[in-house]
Design an enzyme around this catalytic site. Structure first.
Site, PDB file in Angstrom:
ATOM      1  N   LYS A  22       0.837  -1.211   0.000  1.00 41.11           N
ATOM      2  CA  LYS A  22       0.000   0.000   0.000  1.00 41.11           C
ATOM      3  C   LYS A  22       0.864   1.249   0.000  1.00 41.11           C
ATOM      4  CE  LYS A  22      -1.702   1.586   4.190  1.00 41.11           C
ATOM      5  NZ  LYS A  22      -1.339   2.981   4.471  1.00 41.11           N
ATOM      6  N   ASN A  23       1.857   1.282   0.880  1.00 43.41           N
ATOM      7  CA  ASN A  23       2.625   2.517   1.055  1.00 43.41           C
ATOM      8  C   ASN A  23       3.614   2.781  -0.075  1.00 43.41           C
ATOM      9  OD1 ASN A  23       1.181   3.029   3.303  1.00 43.41           O
ATOM     10  ND2 ASN A  23       2.777   2.443   4.772  1.00 43.41           N
ATOM     11  N   ARG A 101      -4.474  10.296   4.279  1.00 43.63           N
ATOM     12  CA  ARG A 101      -3.419  11.297   4.356  1.00 43.63           C
ATOM     13  C   ARG A 101      -2.504  11.285   3.137  1.00 43.63           C
ATOM     14  NH1 ARG A 101      -2.821  13.800   8.617  1.00 43.63           N
ATOM     15  NH2 ARG A 101      -0.745  14.277   7.904  1.00 43.63           N
ATOM     16  N   CYS A 125      -5.116  12.629  12.806  1.00 46.14           N
ATOM     17  CA  CYS A 125      -5.804  11.339  12.716  1.00 46.14           C
ATOM     18  C   CYS A 125      -5.533  10.576  13.992  1.00 46.14           C
ATOM     19  CB  CYS A 125      -5.382  10.562  11.482  1.00 46.14           C
ATOM     20  SG  CYS A 125      -3.766   9.862  11.613  1.00 46.14           S
ATOM     21  N   ARG A 130       0.265  14.612  12.815  1.00 45.10           N
ATOM     22  CA  ARG A 130       0.766  14.421  11.461  1.00 45.10           C
ATOM     23  C   ARG A 130       0.756  15.689  10.608  1.00 45.10           C
ATOM     24  NH1 ARG A 130      -1.135   8.617   9.282  1.00 45.10           N
ATOM     25  NH2 ARG A 130       0.749   8.865   8.073  1.00 45.10           N
ATOM     26  N   PRO A 131       1.563  16.684  10.996  1.00 42.81           N
ATOM     27  CA  PRO A 131       1.635  17.910  10.185  1.00 42.81           C
ATOM     28  C   PRO A 131       2.316  17.643   8.836  1.00 42.81           C
ATOM     29  CG  PRO A 131       3.324  17.924  11.884  1.00 42.81           C
ATOM     30  CD  PRO A 131       2.483  16.702  12.127  1.00 42.81           C
ATOM     31  N   ASP A 133       4.393  20.203   7.494  1.00 38.37           N
ATOM     32  CA  ASP A 133       5.323  21.333   7.385  1.00 38.37           C
ATOM     33  C   ASP A 133       6.605  20.967   6.617  1.00 38.37           C
ATOM     34  OD1 ASP A 133       5.581  19.722   9.791  1.00 38.37           O
ATOM     35  OD2 ASP A 133       7.250  21.010  10.344  1.00 38.37           O
ATOM     36  N   LEU A 134       7.083  19.733   6.774  1.00 36.83           N
ATOM     37  CA  LEU A 134       8.337  19.353   6.105  1.00 36.83           C
ATOM     38  C   LEU A 134       8.148  19.296   4.584  1.00 36.83           C
ATOM     39  CD1 LEU A 134       9.404  16.480   8.533  1.00 36.83           C
ATOM     40  CD2 LEU A 134      10.256  18.822   8.514  1.00 36.83           C
ATOM     41  N   ASP A 315       4.805   0.898  11.896  1.00 39.87           N
ATOM     42  CA  ASP A 315       3.627   0.192  11.365  1.00 39.87           C
ATOM     43  C   ASP A 315       3.585  -1.277  11.789  1.00 39.87           C
ATOM     44  OD1 ASP A 315       2.987   2.567  10.181  1.00 39.87           O
ATOM     45  OD2 ASP A 315       3.441   1.950   8.134  1.00 39.87           O
ATOM     46  N   ILE A 337       7.829   7.452  16.703  1.00 41.01           N
ATOM     47  CA  ILE A 337       7.435   8.155  15.461  1.00 41.01           C
ATOM     48  C   ILE A 337       6.122   8.923  15.633  1.00 41.01           C
ATOM     49  CG2 ILE A 337       6.996   7.896  12.970  1.00 41.01           C
ATOM     50  CD1 ILE A 337       9.825   7.012  13.706  1.00 41.01           C
ATOM     51  N   ARG A 407      -8.357  -0.940   4.544  1.00 41.03           N
ATOM     52  CA  ARG A 407      -7.450   0.096   4.020  1.00 41.03           C
ATOM     53  C   ARG A 407      -6.098  -0.505   3.662  1.00 41.03           C
ATOM     54  NH1 ARG A 407      -5.463   4.106   7.778  1.00 41.03           N
ATOM     55  NH2 ARG A 407      -4.265   4.533   5.935  1.00 41.03           N
TER      56      ARG A 407
HETATM   57  C1  LIG Z   1       1.248   6.237   3.062  1.00 42.75           C
HETATM   58  C2  LIG Z   1       2.484   6.008   3.857  1.00 42.75           C
HETATM   59  O1  LIG Z   1       3.541   5.736   3.306  1.00 42.75           O
HETATM   60  N1  LIG Z   1       2.356   6.047   5.173  1.00 42.75           N
HETATM   61  C3  LIG Z   1       3.509   5.770   6.008  1.00 42.75           C
HETATM   62  C4  LIG Z   1       4.343   7.016   6.103  1.00 42.75           C
HETATM   63  O2  LIG Z   1       3.517   8.050   6.619  1.00 42.75           O
HETATM   64  P1  LIG Z   1       4.024   9.552   6.569  1.00 42.75           P
HETATM   65  O3  LIG Z   1       4.789   9.769   5.306  1.00 42.75           O
HETATM   66  O4  LIG Z   1       2.841  10.400   6.831  1.00 42.75           O
HETATM   67  O5  LIG Z   1       5.001   9.584   7.816  1.00 42.75           O
HETATM   68  P2  LIG Z   1       6.289  10.480   8.028  1.00 42.75           P
HETATM   69  O6  LIG Z   1       7.505   9.655   7.787  1.00 42.75           O
HETATM   70  O7  LIG Z   1       6.125  11.728   7.220  1.00 42.75           O
HETATM   71  O8  LIG Z   1       6.183  10.844   9.565  1.00 42.75           O
HETATM   72  C5  LIG Z   1       7.262  10.658  10.466  1.00 42.75           C
HETATM   73  C6  LIG Z   1       7.157  11.664  11.578  1.00 42.75           C
HETATM   74  O9  LIG Z   1       7.404  12.968  11.062  1.00 42.75           O
HETATM   75  C7  LIG Z   1       6.355  13.861  11.413  1.00 42.75           C
HETATM   76  N2  LIG Z   1       6.187  14.823  10.310  1.00 42.75           N
HETATM   77  C8  LIG Z   1       5.980  14.362   9.044  1.00 42.75           C
HETATM   78  C9  LIG Z   1       5.825  15.257   8.003  1.00 42.75           C
HETATM   79  C10 LIG Z   1       5.886  16.628   8.264  1.00 42.75           C
HETATM   80  O10 LIG Z   1       5.752  17.479   7.375  1.00 42.75           O
HETATM   81  N3  LIG Z   1       6.088  17.038   9.553  1.00 42.75           N
HETATM   82  C11 LIG Z   1       6.250  16.175  10.589  1.00 42.75           C
HETATM   83  O11 LIG Z   1       6.444  16.581  11.725  1.00 42.75           O
HETATM   84  C12 LIG Z   1       5.139  12.947  11.595  1.00 42.75           C
HETATM   85  O12 LIG Z   1       4.139  13.560  12.388  1.00 42.75           O
HETATM   86  C13 LIG Z   1       5.782  11.739  12.255  1.00 42.75           C
HETATM   87  O13 LIG Z   1       5.965  12.010  13.611  1.00 42.75           O
HETATM   88  O14 LIG Z   1       5.453   6.761   6.975  1.00 42.75           O
HETATM   89  C14 LIG Z   1       5.078   6.439   8.318  1.00 42.75           C
HETATM   90  C15 LIG Z   1       6.362   6.289   9.131  1.00 42.75           C
HETATM   91  O15 LIG Z   1       7.075   5.220   8.671  1.00 42.75           O
HETATM   92  C16 LIG Z   1       4.231   5.187   8.332  1.00 42.75           C
HETATM   93  O16 LIG Z   1       3.748   4.978   9.637  1.00 42.75           O
HETATM   94  C17 LIG Z   1       3.033   5.347   7.387  1.00 42.75           C
HETATM   95  O17 LIG Z   1       2.378   4.099   7.251  1.00 42.75           O
HETATM   96  C1  LIG Z   2      -0.278   4.851   9.156  1.00 40.08           C
HETATM   97  C2  LIG Z   2      -0.442   4.146   8.045  1.00 40.08           C
HETATM   98  O1  LIG Z   2      -0.898   4.610   6.872  1.00 40.08           O
HETATM   99  P1  LIG Z   2      -1.240   6.125   6.448  1.00 40.08           P
HETATM  100  O2  LIG Z   2       0.049   6.888   6.454  1.00 40.08           O
HETATM  101  O3  LIG Z   2      -1.789   5.981   5.059  1.00 40.08           O
HETATM  102  O4  LIG Z   2      -2.237   6.660   7.449  1.00 40.08           O
HETATM  103  C3  LIG Z   2      -0.105   2.705   7.986  1.00 40.08           C
HETATM  104  O5  LIG Z   2       0.014   2.164   6.871  1.00 40.08           O
HETATM  105  O6  LIG Z   2       0.045   2.074   9.064  1.00 40.08           O
END
Ligand SMILES: CC(=O)N[C@H]1[C@@H](OP(=O)(O)OP(=O)(O)OC[C@H]2O[C@@H](n3ccc(=O)[nH]c3=O)[C@H](O)[C@@H]2O)O[C@H](CO)[C@@H](O)[C@@H]1O
Ligand SMILES: C=C(OP(=O)(O)O)C(=O)O
Length: 429
Positions: A22-23, A101, A125, A130-131, A133-134, A315, A337, A407
């Protein structure tokens, strides 16, 4: 609402084919917006999240064709063709983004191709705030102007994006993917520093390279991208789902079974396999995947801390916690995380688990006698951790709110039942 009923206590034995991830599939689909030509994705998993992103891509003007379904070997034979000869809309609306997301991943491709994009802020969520900003800081470094208005990110780069060094203060999978996609069509060179190294990043870079992008270093913390004027169509098979593989590895261990996970890859699970080894789970690499069973009949309490790849994935944290409830001795499970990813704890406790949470750590005192009960969960991995606990529990477990499972797990009940689980889905009237 549909429910899943499990009568636990049966060891799982047999083969489970691991689906496409999925990811990985979600960013690969978003990448198709970067080209007017057709992108063909095979080994696509059949999941609700995939359909939701497909709806969003359609709304943006892409034409999607889905061919095939499950093959005779139980492997998904789904192939999705995505063609976006022109972008009809650059707006990703709230009703589609809030449900998933990963929809935010259309921002980079739209901005790079059209010079403008409006994407609803996804909001928080169940697992955390889950901002994004990055992602936004990365686009700004490439010259985009970003404004927040009415709950939407409004991004524009009227003269196009320009390559730059982007240093991420924190590792983010989504931000690395989004900015990497945008940088492919920027003028000049981009370097992403402190990039995420997950296998899904490598998979996305592979597709982009077959589309004509110039990318080096995907899978390391420095990714270099030389911008090109345009990208072409391409074909790509989605990488196997390492989180699904890890989940079924724990299903084999918690039920004292013996599962062969077809297509699972050792290199995708370094920390998971090391942790399972310490916990008394033997994982053997075969020419078809990974064979998983207990090494000497019992499980040992083992500490774990989630980290970005190659660390232990967040995950798989809930699933590992379920496993540890049945181990001998205590295990400290630390989540680094997401700030709110212990919602499975009270539900596992309803099945008899002994778990105490202190901040970001949960102390699991193992060897609990799990007993079936009605449970429900608020996110995908929490839900599947309850399925694992239910498979090990005596008596009947009824899992509610199972739409979370759909999902991220393709044909979960079918795959488990084929290996001896007593598990049924009950459709709501
Ligand atoms: C669709 C997908 O691939 N989802 C995966 C992706 O989510 P996703 O890409 O959303 O996760 P991130 O790696 O971005 O998040 C890691 C951390 O960085 C923080 N953060 C992220 C972006 C940002 O702009 N600012 C910020 O502060 C998040 O809140 C979190 O604490 O990676 C996560 C971490 O391996 C997995 O749990 C999710 O399943
Ligand atoms: C958190 C997950 O997915 P998503 O980033 O799509 O919410 C996940 O696959 O466990």
């Amino acid at each position: 609402m549909d429910k899943i009923r499990i009568r636990g206590g049966r060891p799982l034995k047999g083969d489970i084919a691991i689906s496409g991830a999925k990811n990985a599939a979600l960013p690969l689909m978003a990448a198709a917006l970067l080209t007017p030509e057709t992108v063909r994705l095979s080994n696509l998993p059949h999941l609700v999240d995939i359909s939701m992103l497909a709806n969003l891509l359609t709304r943006l003007g892409a034409e999607l064709h889905l061919n095939g379904d499950c093959g005779p070997d139980g492997h998904s034979g789904r192939v999705l063709e995505i063609a976006a000869p022109r972008i009809a809309s650059t707006v990703a609306p709230y009703d589609l983004v809030r449900k998933m997301r990963a929809s935010v991943l259309v921002l980079g491709p739209l901005l790079a191709r059209e010079g403008v994009a409006e994407v609803s802020l996804p909001g928080g969520c169940a697992i955390g705030t889950r901002p994004i900003d990055l992602h936004l800081e990365g686009f700004k470094r490439l010259g985009a102007e970003i404004a927040l208005d009415g709950g939407y990110v409004k991004a524009k780069a009227p003269k196009g994006l320009v390559g730059a060094e982007v240093v991420f203060p924190k590792v983010s999978v989504g931000a690395t993917e989004n900015v990497m996609m945008a940088a492919c069509l920027a003028k000049g060179d981009t370097e992403l520093v402190n990039a995420a190294r997950e296998p899904e990043i490598i998979d996305l870079a592979k597709l982009l390279v077959s589309m004509g992008a110039k990318i080096e270093g995907a899978g390391t913390e420095r990714i270099r991208i030389a911008g090109v004027a345009g990208l072409t169509g391409a074909e790509h098979a989605v990488v196997p789902d390492r989180i699904e593989a890890g989940t079924y590895a724990m299903a084999a261990a918690i039920t004292d079974g013996d599962l062969h996970l077809l297509g699972a890859k050792v290199e995708h699970l370094p920390a998971v396999l090391e942790t399972l080894d310490k916990a008394g789970v033997a994982v053997e690499e075969t020419n078809r995947g990974l064979r998983v069973r207990r090494a000497n009949g019992r499980l040992t309490g083992t500490d774990v801390m989630t980290e970005a790849f190659p660390g232990f994935p967040t995950d798989l944290q809930a699933q590992f916690m379920a496993l540890m409830t049945t181990a001998e001795g205590a295990a400290m499970v630390t989540e680094t995380i997401f700030e709110n990813r212990f919602m499975h704890v009270p539900e596992l406790s309803r099945l008899g688990a002994d778990i105490v949470v202190h901040g970001a750590s949960a102390l699991v005192r193992g060897r609990s006698e799990l007993l079936g009960a009605p449970v429900m969960a608020t996110d995908l991995r929490a839900s599947v951790s309850l399925v694992l606990a239910g498979l090990a529990a005596q008596g009947e477990t009824e899992l509610n709110r199972i739409y979370h499972l759909d999902r991220g797990y393709e044909r979960l009940e079918e795959k488990l039942a084929a290996c001896g689980a007593d598990i049924q889905r009950e459709q709501a009237d």
